[in-house]
Motif scaffolding. Structure first.
Motif, PDB file in Angstrom:
ATOM      1  N   GLY A   1       0.788  -1.220   0.000  1.00 46.84           N
ATOM      2  CA  GLY A   1       0.000   0.000   0.000  1.00 46.84           C
ATOM      3  C   GLY A   1       0.820   1.269   0.000  1.00 46.84           C
ATOM      4  O   GLY A   1       0.264   2.376   0.073  1.00 46.84           O
ATOM      5  N   THR A   2       2.152   1.157  -0.109  1.00 43.64           N
ATOM      6  CA  THR A   2       3.013   2.341  -0.130  1.00 43.64           C
ATOM      7  C   THR A   2       2.983   2.983  -1.518  1.00 43.64           C
ATOM      8  O   THR A   2       3.014   2.296  -2.529  1.00 43.64           O
ATOM      9  CB  THR A   2       4.460   1.959   0.232  1.00 43.64           C
ATOM     10  N   VAL A   3       2.915   4.310  -1.541  1.00 43.44           N
ATOM     11  CA  VAL A   3       2.881   5.036  -2.803  1.00 43.44           C
ATOM     12  C   VAL A   3       4.272   5.030  -3.434  1.00 43.44           C
ATOM     13  O   VAL A   3       5.246   5.506  -2.840  1.00 43.44           O
ATOM     14  CB  VAL A   3       2.396   6.481  -2.586  1.00 43.44           C
ATOM     15  N   LEU A   4       4.371   4.460  -4.648  1.00 43.09           N
ATOM     16  CA  LEU A   4       5.644   4.425  -5.373  1.00 43.09           C
ATOM     17  C   LEU A   4       5.811   5.628  -6.296  1.00 43.09           C
ATOM     18  O   LEU A   4       6.934   5.967  -6.662  1.00 43.09           O
ATOM     19  CB  LEU A   4       5.729   3.140  -6.201  1.00 43.09           C
ATOM     20  N   GLY A   5       4.704   6.244  -6.679  1.00 43.45           N
ATOM     21  CA  GLY A   5       4.788   7.380  -7.580  1.00 43.45           C
ATOM     22  C   GLY A   5       3.412   7.897  -7.925  1.00 43.45           C
ATOM     23  O   GLY A   5       2.398   7.236  -7.685  1.00 43.45           O
ATOM     24  N   THR A   6       3.347   9.086  -8.485  1.00 38.56           N
ATOM     25  CA  THR A   6       2.080   9.686  -8.888  1.00 38.56           C
ATOM     26  C   THR A   6       2.259  10.372 -10.231  1.00 38.56           C
ATOM     27  O   THR A   6       3.382  10.664 -10.667  1.00 38.56           O
ATOM     28  CB  THR A   6       1.588  10.709  -7.851  1.00 38.56           C
ATOM     29  N   ALA A   7       1.137  10.639 -10.884  1.00 37.03           N
ATOM     30  CA  ALA A   7       1.151  11.386 -12.136  1.00 37.03           C
ATOM     31  C   ALA A   7      -0.164  12.133 -12.246  1.00 37.03           C
ATOM     32  O   ALA A   7      -1.176  11.742 -11.658  1.00 37.03           O
ATOM     33  CB  ALA A   7       1.328  10.445 -13.333  1.00 37.03           C
ATOM     34  N   LYS A   8      -0.137  13.260 -13.010  1.00 38.40           N
ATOM     35  CA  LYS A   8      -1.334  14.083 -13.156  1.00 38.40           C
ATOM     36  C   LYS A   8      -1.436  14.549 -14.596  1.00 38.40           C
ATOM     37  O   LYS A   8      -0.448  14.986 -15.195  1.00 38.40           O
ATOM     38  CB  LYS A   8      -1.285  15.273 -12.193  1.00 38.40           C
ATOM     39  N   ASP A   9      -2.661  14.435 -15.146  1.00 35.92           N
ATOM     40  CA  ASP A   9      -2.938  14.911 -16.497  1.00 35.92           C
ATOM     41  C   ASP A   9      -3.995  15.991 -16.416  1.00 35.92           C
ATOM     42  O   ASP A   9      -5.057  15.802 -15.806  1.00 35.92           O
ATOM     43  CB  ASP A   9      -3.451  13.768 -17.377  1.00 35.92           C
ATOM     44  N   ALA A  10      -3.720  17.126 -17.035  1.00 31.97           N
ATOM     45  CA  ALA A  10      -4.679  18.219 -17.048  1.00 31.97           C
ATOM     46  C   ALA A  10      -5.667  18.033 -18.186  1.00 31.97           C
ATOM     47  O   ALA A  10      -5.303  17.609 -19.286  1.00 31.97           O
ATOM     48  CB  ALA A  10      -3.963  19.561 -17.192  1.00 31.97           C
ATOM     49  N   ARG A  11      -6.932  18.305 -17.915  1.00 29.65           N
ATOM     50  CA  ARG A  11      -8.011  18.247 -18.896  1.00 29.65           C
ATOM     51  C   ARG A  11      -7.984  16.942 -19.695  1.00 29.65           C
ATOM     52  O   ARG A  11      -7.803  16.949 -20.913  1.00 29.65           O
ATOM     53  CB  ARG A  11      -7.949  19.460 -19.823  1.00 29.65           C
ATOM     54  N   PRO A  12      -8.140  15.801 -19.026  1.00 27.93           N
ATOM     55  CA  PRO A  12      -8.119  14.521 -19.755  1.00 27.93           C
ATOM     56  C   PRO A  12      -9.346  14.389 -20.651  1.00 27.93           C
ATOM     57  O   PRO A  12     -10.420  14.916 -20.352  1.00 27.93           O
ATOM     58  CB  PRO A  12      -8.148  13.480 -18.628  1.00 27.93           C
ATOM     59  N   GLY A  13      -9.187  13.678 -21.748  1.00 28.63           N
ATOM     60  CA  GLY A  13     -10.293  13.484 -22.681  1.00 28.63           C
ATOM     61  C   GLY A  13     -11.198  12.313 -22.324  1.00 28.63           C
ATOM     62  O   GLY A  13     -12.218  12.116 -22.973  1.00 28.63           O
ATOM     63  N   TYR A  14     -10.822  11.538 -21.321  1.00 29.07           N
ATOM     64  CA  TYR A  14     -11.605  10.347 -20.967  1.00 29.07           C
ATOM     65  C   TYR A  14     -12.898  10.763 -20.273  1.00 29.07           C
ATOM     66  O   TYR A  14     -12.883  11.527 -19.292  1.00 29.07           O
ATOM     67  CB  TYR A  14     -10.796   9.437 -20.051  1.00 29.07           C
ATOM     68  N   ASP A  15     -14.037  10.292 -20.767  1.00 31.31           N
ATOM     69  CA  ASP A  15     -15.349  10.560 -20.173  1.00 31.31           C
ATOM     70  C   ASP A  15     -16.068   9.220 -20.016  1.00 31.31           C
ATOM     71  O   ASP A  15     -16.406   8.569 -21.000  1.00 31.31           O
ATOM     72  CB  ASP A  15     -16.167  11.487 -21.069  1.00 31.31           C
ATOM     73  N   PRO A  16     -16.279   8.747 -18.782  1.00 26.08           N
ATOM     74  CA  PRO A  16     -16.895   7.429 -18.601  1.00 26.08           C
ATOM     75  C   PRO A  16     -18.287   7.332 -19.214  1.00 26.08           C
ATOM     76  O   PRO A  16     -18.738   6.252 -19.567  1.00 26.08           O
ATOM     77  CB  PRO A  16     -16.939   7.267 -17.076  1.00 26.08           C
ATOM     78  N   ARG A  17     -18.965   8.453 -19.331  1.00 23.65           N
ATOM     79  CA  ARG A  17     -20.333   8.415 -19.872  1.00 23.65           C
ATOM     80  C   ARG A  17     -20.358   8.049 -21.348  1.00 23.65           C
ATOM     81  O   ARG A  17     -21.414   7.699 -21.880  1.00 23.65           O
ATOM     82  CB  ARG A  17     -20.993   9.783 -19.658  1.00 23.65           C
ATOM     83  N   GLN A  18     -19.192   8.150 -21.999  1.00 20.18           N
ATOM     84  CA  GLN A  18     -19.122   7.828 -23.423  1.00 20.18           C
ATOM     85  C   GLN A  18     -18.630   6.404 -23.678  1.00 20.18           C
ATOM     86  O   GLN A  18     -18.496   6.002 -24.830  1.00 20.18           O
ATOM     87  CB  GLN A  18     -18.182   8.827 -24.132  1.00 20.18           C
TER      88      GLN A  18
END
Length: 701
Positions: free
Chosen positions: A167-184
């Motif tokens: 459960g230890t965090v090895l790393g993180t990443a962040k994407d601004a304004r992702p195009g993924y929309d679960p509703r689609q």
């Protein structure tokens, strides 16, 4: 009557006679019908085997798909799933459940929530798989990946959190304004249209694993979104590949578009790609199967291109909310008849030899078997009289008899344990009934709370416990505290409340406090059973650990139960600490079987406390009304003002002085109970009220 007694044979005689009769009958039938019987037997064996294999595969498919649909249905009902997605989503209340579920089932690829506002929360099981790690650019050693998408327009962001197996965090990443929309996504709309029923998607190729898989999804309550489950078909492929049909036979699993989901060994060729159409397979078996499916046959015996006879059975699996799947079992008929031809040549010769050898041997072996059966019969008779002594037959050279003896011994031990457990449960039930009667009779709230806690400690053999009462300012106040090891006994009948800060039900932002196990128990109205607080990650036990360090104690197992009267709101909580093993006092987890007794006690206790509170409120209301009447009478006359208020005080002083006498005519004067004192006090307050009604029956002017 003696003449009508039924003749009974000894076990070994009956076994030997039966074996001899079987040999004679089988030999006679084999001589006359060897060819027909053998061929027919081969067909029957093949048909039976095909039925068995088909049933196993259908059962495995139904189990895996059913479990997936059940998991989707369960996840879609989780109240915690309706919580909003914030930031990286790691602290979302449902994430620990998703991680534990993925860790316990290797066929699951990912679990996720897609919300109607476009937010998305997903946990992916990387399991240090290089394909998944590479596809998501995760650090080496990644075990789970938490993916969260939230926000709208320019504020919309996607977060990736990579966790190792601990459960230890090895790393993180962040994407601004992702195009993924679960509703689609393809799984969203079918689930939203499914009327709260889970649905299965058609099989497709997972992008990161390049393995076929299926998605099960279900609409969330209030149509807030969809919960989805991704599973791979690797386990199903391995199961089908391991099915033994014959030397050259096997099983094929197809979807509704005749794409190959799984196939036994090289039945359709070793180079066939995943989810490839059946038409791309170039083996004779594939051509035969394609023809059978086109004709819509279920059981068929057909000839392949080389003139060999092939057997096939086709079955269809389909569940509510799922696409139909086709299970086909195929094998050459020669696989079932080759050994029969050899058997036909040897059967007559072997029959005579077997009879000469088997009959004497059967007589010897059955005699020993009879001893085991007699021993088991004696054991059964003892068990019938609830006598669990004796061990019965210790050994047998027959595996089944030995297993039967072991199973019977295990059954007897289990019955003895169940009987003992039933006695313990009966004792606890008697205690519970006794406590319920005592609780309903107790009038002192402090004593009542002490009885509740001590009764729960006695039921569970707990080392300590705490009782909390909900206050008007939305906190849980410590009402009574007990700990045998530390010698702590505060609150209860002593009237001294524990000097410990109350537990806040809400945090500074007004949100429910779910980090504290007691507050969580009250909010969710559920019992929480924790085996070891030091291993728990769901709740904050930092204060408990500080307390343990200061006092040389270890608060290990916890059982927290809400106090809720029937039809009312929760009025508090009962928390027990460190269940002790009877006899050794070793600290163990609280037994789930005992938990139900504590919950029953908590329900009785909550009702008793609630009723006691209502009765106290009624008494206070009555006292107030009486005092108002007396005050009105005092206010009416300027000559007797304060008279109705002074008389009760003087009357109580006189009564107390009279009770203090141990000699003289007042030595026997006593009020028998607090209720008698209350009746006397009410009579004193109403002494003028009664006279007013007598003197002026039409009312006080």
């Amino acid at each position: 009557m003696i003449g009508s007694r039924r003749v009974r044979l000894r076990f070994h005689i009956s076994i030997t006679s039966a074996i001899l009769a079987v040999i004679v009958v089988v030999t006679a039938a084999a001589i006359a019908n060897v060819y027909y019987s053998s061929t027919h037997a081969a067909k029957e064996a093949a048909s039976s085997l095909f039925s068995e294999v088909s049933a196993r595969v259908l059962d495995q498919v139904d189990r895996q798909m059913g479990d997936t649909l059940f998991l989707a249905d369960l996840g879609g009902r989780l109240p915690a799933g309706l919580a909003s997605v914030e930031g990286d989503g790691v602290t979302h209340p449902v994430v620990p459940y998703l991680i534990d579920t993925l860790a316990n089932d290797g066929s699951l690829y990912s679990l996720y929530f897609g919300y109607d506002n476009g937010d998305f929360l997903q946990v992916i099981a990387a399991r240090q798989d290089s394909r998944v790690i590479g596809a998501h650019k995760a650090p080496d050693g990644t075990w789970m990946i938490v993916r969260a998408i939230s926000g709208q327009d320019d504020d919309r962001a996607q977060y990736w959190t990579f966790l190792d197996q601990g459960g230890t965090v090895l790393g993180t990443a962040k994407d601004a304004r992702p195009g993924y929309d679960p509703r689609q996504r393809g799984w969203y709309k079918p689930a939203m249209d499914s009327a709260d029923q889970p649905v299965l998607s058609p099989p497709y190729l997972f992008n990161s694993l390049q393995q076929p898989g299926i998605t099960a999804s279900r609409r969330l309550p209030r149509q807030a979104g969809v919960f989805g489950v991704d599973i791979t078909l690797a386990d199903l492929n391995g199961f089908i590949g391991g099915q033994r049909v014959s030397a050259n036979g096997g099983v094929v699993l197809l979807d509704d578009k005749r794409r190959v989901l799984a196939a036994g060994r090289d039945l359709l060729g070793a180079d066939l790609a995943a989810l490839a159409p059946l038409a791309e397979a170039k083996t004779p078996m594939a051509a035969v199967l394609a023809g059978i499916l086109t004709r819509g046959e279920r059981d068929a015996t057909v000839m392949d291109g080389a003139g060999a006879s092939l057997l096939a059975r086709v079955s269809i699996w389909q569940a509510a909310g799922g696409q139909p799947l086709t299970v086909a079992v195929l094998a050459p008929f020669d696989d079932f008849t080759g050994h029969i031809r050899d058997m036909q040549r040897q059967m007559v010769l072997l029959a005579g030899v077997v009879a000469l050898v088997v009959v004497p041997l059967a007589l010897l072996l059955s005699s020993r078997m009879a001893g085991t059966v007699r021993g088991l019969a004696e054991e059964a008779e003892r068990v019938r009289h609830f006598d669990f002594t004796g061990r019965g037959p210790e050994d047998s050279f027959i595996e089944e008899f030995y297993s039967l003896a072991q199973a019977f011994r295990s059954m007897k031990d289990s019955l003895a344990a169940k009987a003992q457990a039933l006695e313990i449960a009966q004792v606890k039930l008697e205690k519970l009934v006794g406590l319920g009667i005592a609780l309903s009779a107790e009038r002192d709230s402090s004593k009542l709370m002490e009885m509740i806690l001590m009764g729960a400690k006695d039921l569970t053999n707990a080392d300590g416990g705490t009782l909390y009462i909900r206050t008007e300012d939305e906190t849980l106040r410590f009402q009574i505290l007990r700990n045998d090891t530390l010698g702590v006994a505060v609150g209860g009948a002593s009237g001294e409340l524990p000097d410990i800060p109350a537990v806040a039900l809400f945090d500074a932002e007004g949100k429910p406090n779910h980090r504290n196990v007691v507050s969580h128990c009250v909010h969710e109205e559920v019992t929480v059973n924790i085996a070891d607080a030091y291993d728990s990650t769901q709740f904050d036990f930092s204060g408990t650990k500080v307390f343990d360090e200061r006092n040389g104690y270890r608060s290990q197992s916890f059982l927290t139960v809400p106090l809720k009267p029937r039809g009312g709101e929760i009025i508090g909580a009962l928390q027990l600490i460190n269940a002790r093993m009877p006899g050794t006092n070793d600290i163990v987890a609280f037994d789930p079987a005992i938990q139900s007794f504590v919950e029953a006690l908590a329900a009785q206790a909550a009702t008793a406390l609630y009723n006691r509170e209502l009765l106290d409120a009624q008494e206070r209301l009555m006292d107030s009304m009486i005092q108002i009447i007396a005050g009105a009478i005092d206010a009416k006359s300027p000559y007797t003002g304060g008279h109705c208020e002074r008389v009760p005080e003087l009357a109580l002083m006189l009564a107390e002085a009279a009770e203090a006498h141990t000699e003289g005519p007042l030595a026997g004067f006593r009020f028998g109970s607090a209720e008698a004192w209350r009746e006397f006090r009410i009579g004193a307050w109403l002494h003028d009220g009664g006279k007013m009604l007598v003197n002026n029956p039409n009312g006080v002017e």
